[in-house]
Design an enzyme around this catalytic site. Structure first.
Site: not given
Ligand code: NOJ
Length: 556
Positions: A211, A313-314, A108, A172, A202, A204, A65, A246
């Site tokens: 949760e 980036h997503d 994770h 993960q 940052r 994640d 990932d 995030e």
């Molecule tokens: C958010 C990240 O921005 C993303 O790229 C990632 O796949 C997931 N979290 C899992 O870590």
């Protein structure tokens, strides 16, 4: 305006730049970007004016990932360099006035992390409780992050006959944050990277991390209490550590992640709701969705704030819009099936969605940089790079940086087939869009962005001030005013391709004598005696103004 006061709470007037070391610049010709290459480009970044780098994961990882599957939190991926290179990067960046924050992925690990390998070896392994296990799968927690690849958040571990929780891919496994030993390891990582000079993290996937759905029986206490104690720990080590989370979650939960009234959890949160509604507003050429969202967002506590962005980036996630709203954005910016992902997102970049460099793209950047909060720019957006839709799923936007029109866009001297990821081609490829050419062109997007960033930093009212929407009669016009220590800036953005005229309330007393400084262009403005200003904005026009009271000196 007391500019000296902006030297505290550095994140409130920062300009953050997100980059992946792996795709930035390959310093040793092996096809993979590295710290050596990035260090060479620090003066480029300093010239652009960004004040903080956010490094995407650079830790050892099986890379299933793109590094968000970490197998060692205390290491550097040896394709990218070593600790010496990392420290050199931080030191060089700091010398040029740039802070460095790093991705902290705590929800994770990789399934190849030694903790998970030990945990899955036997049920009575001491590491078993580092992860979350059940005898039967559950349909809680709800929601699948990657619905194209996973159908459940629980995966059977055949050897030990139990299911483990994974909010993302099955490789993960989720860490069990209720376990004090896991928390101790996390504190150790935070302390470690702070000691190496980072200015913050940052974080994640914060809501997933906290949760309790489906795992309540394993967790004691309020998970937000843990986030609070992590922030307190980080700030004991380094007083001005910044945690940027995030948090793509619903409106009612957002305030809790700052920490109710006193803001003692995340210093900053990415403004996902604002982002989604900004794209809806751009699609409709109507400011209403953006205005409505700004009205509804909780006011961050005084030391905290929103991190604003156009793209990251997503995928461009539109998951918080209604179905019909999402369709409007798809129709405007992702008309082809191959541009869409997971049924709720777009796998395109800012410039390609907005038709390349031109008034609309520049208006969108001007809008983003003037919104209340701290702007975050994704690497390559400063020159208007596009995506490569031939690269599967979210990776389409994570293409290598385009430095010149040389082979591989100057990113690497390796043969093209050895690159860590293919380049973009066509209208947004390096032959058309690259740093070297834009450096030489005074009105290029790059040089314009540099000027805009300089202005943004000189206008701390946007990041520090109280912001108010300005009502106008023009639906396409988004106008707002930010007031900080008596100093007022006003920004107006025409979201449509038609000219508009309007009257802006400047927020001064009737009869008060003021002068207007245009912060972006050589334009003269004559305010009325009633505290208003008539303006005309061309198609996708924009302006930033500072209202100067009699006797106040112009700043520049
Ligand atoms: C958010 C990240 O921005 C993303 O790229 C990632 O796949 C997931 N979290 C899992 O870590």
């Amino acid at each position: 305006m007391r500019l000296d006061q902006t030297s505290d709470l550095w994140w409130k007037n920062a300009v953050i730049y997100c980059l992946d070391v792996e795709t930035y610049l390959d310093g040793d010709g092996d096809g993979v970007g590295d710290f050596g290459g990035l260090i060479r480009q620090i003066d480029y970044l300093a010239g652009l004016g960004v004040t903080c780098l956010w490094l995407m994961p650079f830790y050892p990882s099986p890379n299933r990932d793109d590094g968000y599957d970490i197998s060692d939190y205390f290491g550097v991926d040896d394709r990218l360099g070593d600790f010496g290179d990392f420290v050199d990067l931080v030191r060089t960046a700091n010398d040029r006035g740039i802070k460095v924050i790093v991705d902290l992925v705590l929800n994770h690990t990789s399934d190849e992390h030694p903790w998970f390998e030990e945990a899955r070896a036997r049920r009575d392994s001491p590491k078993r409780s580092f992860y979350v296990w059940r005898d039967e799968p559950s349909d809680e927690p709800k929601g699948i992050a990657f619905p194209d690849r996973e159908t459940s958040n629980w995966e059977l571990d055949e050897d030990t006959g139990q299911y483990y929780l994974h909010r993302f891919y099955r490789f993960q496994p989720d860490l069990n944050l209720a376990n004090a030993a896991v928390r101790d390891e996390i504190a150790k990582m935070v302390g470690f990277w702070l000691q190496l000079g980072v200015a913050g993290f940052r974080m994640d996937a914060v809501p997933f991390m906290l949760e309790l759905d489906g795992i309540a029986e394993q967790v004691e206490g309020d998970p937000h209490g843990w986030l609070r104690s992590l922030r307190a720990f980080a700030c004991r080590r380094t007083g001005d550590t910044m945690l940027l989370g995030e948090v793509n979650t619903g409106l009612k939960d957002l305030a809790r992640f700052f920490g109710d009234e006193d803001g003692d959890q995340l210093n900053m949160q990415f403004a996902f709701l604002l982002n989604q509604n900004l794209w809806l507003a751009l699609a409709r050429e109507d400011a209403e969705p953006l205005e409505a969202t700004i009205r509804s967002l909780p006011q961050p506590p005084p030391d905290n704030g929103w991190a604003t962005f156009l793209r990251n980036h997503d995928e461009l996630s539109l998951d918080k819009l209604t179905g019909p709203q999402r369709e409007e954005v798809f129709a405007a910016f992702g008309p082809e099936d191959g541009m869409r992902l997971y049924g709720h997102g777009l796998r395109r970049r800012t410039a390609s969605m907005l038709g390349g460099d031109g008034p609309r793209l520049r208006m969108a950047w001007s809008l983003m940089l003037s919104l209340p909060g701290t702007p975050v720019i994704f690497m390559g957006d400063e020159i208007g790079m596009g995506e490569n839709l031939d690269i599967p799923d979210r990776m389409s936007v994570r293409v290598p940086m385009q430095w010149s029109d040389d082979a591989n866009g100057g990113f690497s001297t390796a043969p093209a087939k050895e690159l860590v990821r293919p380049m973009t081609g066509g209208a947004f490829g390096p032959a058309k869009v690259n740093v070297a050419a834009q450096r030489r062109e005074p009105d290029s997007l790059l040089n314009w962005m540099e000027r805009l960033i300089r202005r943004r930093k000189e206008s701390p009212e946007f990041g520090w001030g109280a912001s108010e929407l300005i009502e106008t009669t023009e639906p396409a016009l988004f106008a707002h005013r930010c007031v900080w220590q008596g100093s007022v800036v006003v920004a107006a953005h025409n979201l449509s391709g038609e000219s508009v005229r309007c009257t802006l309330e400047l927020g001064v007393q009737k009869g008060e004598k003021v002068q207007i400084d245009d912060l972006l262009e050589e334009r003269r403005h004559e305010p009325g005696t009633d505290g208003t200003l008539d303006v005309e904005l061309g198609p996708y026009g924009y302006l930033w103004l500072r209202v100067r009271r009699q006797g106040e000196r112009a700043l520049s």
